[in-house]
Design an enzyme around this catalytic site. Structure first.
Site, PDB file in Angstrom:
ATOM      1  N   HIS A  15      59.607  14.018   9.842  1.00  0.00           N
ATOM      2  CA  HIS A  15      58.562  14.943  10.295  1.00  0.00           C
ATOM      3  C   HIS A  15      57.761  15.336   9.047  1.00  0.00           C
ATOM      4  CE1 HIS A  15      56.926  18.792  11.773  1.00  0.00           C
ATOM      5  NE2 HIS A  15      57.256  18.418  12.991  1.00  0.00           N
ATOM      6  N   CYS A  21      53.514  14.749  14.374  1.00  0.00           N
ATOM      7  CA  CYS A  21      53.769  15.209  13.002  1.00  0.00           C
ATOM      8  C   CYS A  21      54.612  14.196  12.234  1.00  0.00           C
ATOM      9  CB  CYS A  21      54.451  16.581  12.976  1.00  0.00           C
ATOM     10  SG  CYS A  21      53.490  17.869  13.730  1.00  0.00           S
ATOM     11  N   GLN A  66      65.799  18.716  15.423  1.00  0.00           N
ATOM     12  CA  GLN A  66      65.905  17.964  16.685  1.00  0.00           C
ATOM     13  C   GLN A  66      67.350  17.689  17.088  1.00  0.00           C
ATOM     14  OE1 GLN A  66      63.947  17.523  19.191  1.00  0.00           O
ATOM     15  NE2 GLN A  66      62.287  18.143  17.856  1.00  0.00           N
TER      16      GLN A  66
HETATM   17  C1  LIG Z   1      59.856  20.702  15.056  1.00  0.00           C
HETATM   18  C2  LIG Z   1      60.398  19.969  13.900  1.00  0.00           C
HETATM   19  C3  LIG Z   1      60.214  20.443  12.605  1.00  0.00           C
HETATM   20  C4  LIG Z   1      59.383  21.667  12.277  1.00  0.00           C
HETATM   21  O1  LIG Z   1      59.861  22.787  12.913  1.00  0.00           O
HETATM   22  P1  LIG Z   1      58.972  24.134  12.875  1.00  0.00           P
HETATM   23  O2  LIG Z   1      59.594  24.981  13.895  1.00  0.00           O
HETATM   24  O3  LIG Z   1      57.574  23.721  13.245  1.00  0.00           O
HETATM   25  O4  LIG Z   1      59.070  24.682  11.511  1.00  0.00           O
HETATM   26  C5  LIG Z   1      60.764  19.728  11.568  1.00  0.00           C
HETATM   27  N1  LIG Z   1      61.471  18.624  11.794  1.00  0.00           N
HETATM   28  C6  LIG Z   1      61.680  18.132  13.027  1.00  0.00           C
HETATM   29  C7  LIG Z   1      62.508  16.908  13.201  1.00  0.00           C
HETATM   30  C8  LIG Z   1      61.147  18.796  14.126  1.00  0.00           C
HETATM   31  O5  LIG Z   1      61.343  18.305  15.343  1.00  0.00           O
END
Ligand SMILES: *Cc1c(COP(=O)(O)O)cnc(C)c1O
Length: 421
Positions: A138, A379, A218
């Site tokens: 991410h 992302c 995740q």
């Molecule tokens: C959602 C997510 C993030 C970021 O989380 P935030 O709540 O936006 O800080 C980072 N890594 C993974 C794998 C994600 O799914």
């Protein structure tokens, strides 16, 4: 798709032991309709919906318990402090955090990773050093390390992935060297759903004395996570991915490493004493929680974990695995659809492209049916680059999704083909 009567019966048994109807009734948003169409929410990897237990915890806090923590002698402040610190304990218990480790509240996984990149990086990373991440990350587990590398003249190394979306471990092993200062990889990929072999990744790094940060954003919603068994040095996660509120998350960390790290942010609560000559810092975890924390959401985060514990993460994982298998097969029926990410071990993510429709058009047409999926790069632009696509459509499963919802999506995808093909 053809489902035999026997299979249908099996499903009903599995669903009844899990009590999906009760679970769905706990989430008020799932009862909403738009233009007479029920909501089919399949964007859980972006954020998950919140059950009444979480909403009630927020209401209760602001109705009867609101005060600042770690400060007042009055009743409300003491109550708020107790609730806030109880939430920290719930999180430690939920993730089986070993004794001697710390839970630090952050805004989310992103801030947790930034904290380590900035603070651990400041103390330990220098010119010519190396940081290992993977091609599956991410953006929040790429950019903080990139910025650190630029600041320090260090080098970012990237573990490649194969066509199925699995990290190539031989390449990782060859990358580890005395120059490696930290390994930072995701536990489960948000873009493809790959469950990564983090046990092996940690073992190989530790054999060389290199600490490991896992981005667990995740993994936390989809499987039991045992931090004691995992033995990683840092673990980052967000409440809103586990049915809690947005804007709160945690950094779990090894106290020995945390104690050797300089403050990340500074101000109130993170100090022991302040004078113009010298300031001394508070003990862990407060040293990394500058300013008034997100008290209400921390407490509601605890309520979300209570809710999940009552159902059981192993039960949720088993239910979602079955749903994933069903969805994977069901999508195969759609003409011109290609799944991106076909790892052997996967959590509930179905990322795909279609021959005749752009992911954004797919997302739009599904939204007309009140089916929420995500279309975009999730992302994780480097993952998209790896597969040579600008974007994918992604259906990501949660604990409350059903086979009927997958069927509704598949039916809508047939419609997409009718419009575009
Ligand atoms: C959602 C997510 C993030 C970021 O989380 P935030 O709540 O936006 O800080 C980072 N890594 C993974 C794998 C994600 O799914």
């Amino acid at each position: 798709m053809a489902v035999s009567t026997d299979e249908k019966r099996e499903v009903r048994v599995a669903e009844s032991s899990y009590d999906i109807a009760k679970i769905r009734s706990d989430f008020p948003i799932l009862q909403m309709e738009r233009a007479g169409k029920p909501l089919v929410y399949l964007d859980n990897a972006a954020t998950a919906q919140t059950p009444n237990a979480v909403i009630d915890a927020l209401t209760r806090y602001y109705t009867c318990e609101n005060a600042n923590v770690h400060r007042g002698v009055h009743y409300l402040s003491q109550t708020a402090t107790t609730r806030y610190e109880d939430a920290r304990k719930k999180i430690a218990n939920f993730f089986h955090a070993p004794v001697g480790c710390e839970i630090i509240f952050t805004r989310g996984a992103t801030e947790a990773i930034n904290l380590v990149a900035s603070s651990y990086g400041e103390a330990h990373v220098g010119e010519g050093d190396e940081i290992i991440i993977s091609h599956l990350e991410h953006h929040s587990n790429i950019v903080p390390w990139q910025i650190l590398c630029e600041r320090k003249g260090a080098k970012l190394r990237v573990i490649p992935i194969n066509d199925a979306g699995e990290m190539i471990l031989e390449e990782y092993e060859a990358m580890l060297s005395p120059r490696t200062k930290i390994v930072a990889v995701n536990h489960v990929s948000n873009a493809l759903g790959t469950i990564n072999p983090v046990e092996t990744i940690i073992e190989l790094a530790h054999a060389q004395g290199v600490p490991v940060l896992l981005d667990g954003a995740q993994a936390a919603p989809h499987m039991p996570v045992d931090l004691k068994a995992l033995n990683c040095d840092f673990y980052a996660f967000s409440a809103h991915k586990v049915y809690g509120p947005t804007g709160i998350g945690c950094l779990y960390g090894n106290a020995k490493l945390l104690n050797a790290m300089p403050p990340y942010q500074s101000g109130g609560d993170m100090i022991m004493s302040v004078s113009f000559e010298k300031t001394t810092y508070n003990s862990l975890p407060y040293r990394f929680e500058a300013g008034t924390p997100n008290i209400a959401d921390a407490i509601a985060f605890g309520a979300a974990l209570d809710y999940l514990s009552a159902i059981g993460m192993a039960e949720i994982a088993a239910y979602e695995q079955e749903l994933l298998a069903y969805g994977t097969e069901a999508l195969q029926e759609v003409k011109g659809l290609e799944l991106i990410g076909t790892a052997k071990h996967k959590a509930g993510v179905l990322s795909f492209v279609m021959e005749h429709a752009h992911p954004h058009d797919i997302g739009q047409l599904l939204d007309d049916e009140n089916i929420a999926i995500r279309a975009g790069h999730h992302c994780a632009q480097p993952v998209m680059q790896r597969y040579g696509v600008p974007a994918t459509a992604r259906a990501s499963l949660g604990m409350y999704n059903t086979r009927e919802e997958i069927d509704a999506m598949v039916e809508a995808l047939h419609k997409v083909n009718k419009v575009f093909a």
